[in-house]
Write an enzyme that holds these catalytic residues in place. Structure first.
Site, short mmCIF file in Angstrom:
data_model
loop_
_atom_site.label_atom_id
_atom_site.label_comp_id
_atom_site.label_asym_id
_atom_site.label_seq_id
_atom_site.Cartn_x
_atom_site.Cartn_y
_atom_site.Cartn_z
N ASP A 35 22.79 17.84 57.39
CA ASP A 35 23.13 16.75 56.47
C ASP A 35 24.36 16.04 56.99
O ASP A 35 25.28 16.69 57.54
CB ASP A 35 23.39 17.29 55.06
CG ASP A 35 23.22 16.22 53.99
OD1 ASP A 35 22.26 16.29 53.20
OD2 ASP A 35 24.07 15.29 53.95
N THR A 89 15.11 7.59 50.20
CA THR A 89 14.48 6.28 50.45
C THR A 89 14.56 5.46 49.17
O THR A 89 13.53 5.14 48.57
CB THR A 89 13.02 6.45 50.90
OG1 THR A 89 12.30 7.24 49.93
CG2 THR A 89 12.94 7.13 52.25
N THR A 122 9.49 10.30 50.52
CA THR A 122 8.44 9.40 50.07
C THR A 122 8.63 8.05 50.74
O THR A 122 9.67 7.40 50.58
CB THR A 122 8.48 9.24 48.54
OG1 THR A 122 8.34 10.52 47.94
CG2 THR A 122 7.38 8.32 48.07
N CYS A 268 11.47 9.62 41.09
CA CYS A 268 10.15 9.39 41.69
C CYS A 268 9.35 8.28 41.03
O CYS A 268 9.01 7.29 41.68
CB CYS A 268 9.34 10.69 41.67
SG CYS A 268 9.99 11.97 42.77
#
EC number: 1.1.1.22
Length: 449
Positions: A35, A89, A122, A268
């Site tokens: 990270d 994202t 995603t 999401c």
């Protein structure tokens, strides 16, 4: 599990990355977690888990010897062939997915014919093809690519990883796809060589990318549909809870995601619905249904204001208590949480807002300027003209409603998740109103009584 399992790298240690890393460590793989956030890496190396997810801290601690946390990609490249990408994202202002973090990962990869990126983030359909094009342009055409979308639900992510309903692998039919399937093998059904519940979907990359977006868009559509039914129920006297129960018994429909409420949120559904709508538009197709799903969801969050105004009149100077801030129970995630919209609308209407959440208070604090954060539910309700259940935490379901009423100045209870017992609320002296259900209040006493 066997310690001889293939080691892997995981790039990104958010919800998806950390759960994925801990899950594969539980299965026996050594995992190098990378990270760019040095402070997060330092916390993880101290044994601190930067997010709240039930069971995750225990899983990380149990498998600590198999987990390495670093800001350097080199150890992951040295020790692992498969590099799982779990970076953010987020949506851009246009609604497209921001792929800058994904592209940064692609750019950081060396030329190699023994490594593969396994995309957990995603991403829009076509990202795999674009990544392979970038690899070719950068002289890295040997670097392989696999799409393996995640289906982890916040609040049950650990259980979802260890007992998946399906594992989707999109690849070019090469060693990388085979290796990913082998990693998941223990979690697959016996027909696929495993001893778990997961069905394997081995497909092409574009189809795997679409599975994730289409799944979340469909579930969001189901929520907006039942919320529209709830709004009609309020006008016709029907009870949406009974309606949903009757609908859900049809195996073609099923009972899941038929819980009417004040709208969906989280990391999401809002993002993926918008991304799919934008993807369709960019491809020349107007996805009209998803426009309606988004509109219904936004309006649903605001209907609570109308319910409060119906019972209280104007909201200027009224004290409104919000029970729950996170977008769902068992998480501290505040992304697209209904509480943010509701608090802002209440403040704009002149109300004083107080709130309590068992977990997400500190996370929510900088997002809720002017909102008083209370240490518990009854403290939040103290002196309130109305209480709104926003997130259906179990501790709110277990509240003694008589105690709640005693703490309040007013008597209005808006159940934004249909999680409370309306009859018990009325018996406690509250005016109760859920979503898609007839408002209830105690009958006035007869004259002379």
């Amino acid at each position: 599990m066997s310690a001889a399992r293939e080691p892997i790298g995981v790039i990104g240690t958010g919800y998806v990355g950390l759960v994925t890393a801990a899950g594969f460590a539980e299965l026996g793989s050594d995992v190098v977690c990378v990270d760019i956030d040095a402070e997060k890496v330092a916390r993880l190396n101290r044994g601190e888990i930067p997010i709240y997810e039930p069971g995750l801290a225990e899983l990380v601690a149990k498998n600590r010897e198999r987990l390495t946390f670093t800001t350097d990609i080199a150890p992951a490249l040295e020790r692992a062939r498969l590099l799982f990408v779990a970076v953010g994202t987020p949506p851009t202002y246009s609604g497209d997915a921001d792929l800058s973090a994904v592209n940064a990962v692609v750019g950081a990869m060396p030329a190699s014919d023994r490594h593969a990126l396994v995309m957990k983030s995603t991403v829009p359909v076509g990202t795999g093809a674009n990544t392979k094009r970038l690899f070719a342009e950068q002289g890295k055409s040997g670097f392989r690519y696999v799409s393996c979308p995640e289906f982890l639900k916040e609040g049950t992510a650990v259980a979802d990883f260890l007992a998946p309903d399906r594992v989707v692998v999109g690849d070019d039919g090469d060693w990388a796809g085979d290796a990913v399937v082998d990693l998941y093998r223990p979690l697959l059904v016996p027909d696929e060589g495993g001893n778990g519940p997961g069905q394997l979907v081995r497909t092409d990359i574009a189809s795997a990318e679409m599975v994730k977006l289409a799944s979340n868009a469909f579930l969001a559509t189901k929520i907006s549909f039942i919320n529209e039914i709830a709004n009609v129920c309020e006008e016709t006297g029907a009870d949406v809870v009974e309606v949903a129960r009757g609908m859900g018994l049809d195996e073609r429909i099923g009972p899941k995601f038929l819980n009417a409420g004040i709208g969906f949120g989280g990391s999401c559904f809002p993002k993926d619905v918008t991304a799919l709508k934008q993807l369709a538009g960019n491809s020349g197709y107007h996805f009209q249904l998803l426009n309606s799903v988004i509109e219904v969801n936004e309006l649903q969050k605001r209907r609570v204001i109308g319910k409060l105004e119906k019972h209280l009149g104007g909201l200027v100077g009224k004290r409104i208590a919000l029970l729950g801030l996170a977008f769902k129970p068992n998480t501290d995630d505040m992304r697209e949480a209904s509480s943010l919209v509701l608090a802002a609308r209440l403040q704009a209407a002149g109300a004083d807002v107080v709130a309590h959440d068992p977990i997400s208070g500190e996370v929510a604090k900088p997002m809720l300027r002017g909102v008083e954060l209370a240490p518990d539910a009854l403290s939040a309700a103290h002196g309130a003209d109305a209480v709104v259940l926003v997130t259906e935490w179990q501790e709110f379901r277990d509240l003694d409603l008589a105690d709640l009423r005693a703490a309040m100045r007013g008597d209005v209870l808006i159940d934004g998740r249909n999680a409370l017992d309306g009859e018990a609320a009325v018996a406690a002296g509250l005016r109760y109103e859920g979503i898609g259900r007839t408002a209830r209040s105690a009958a006035p006493a007869a004259a002379g009584v």
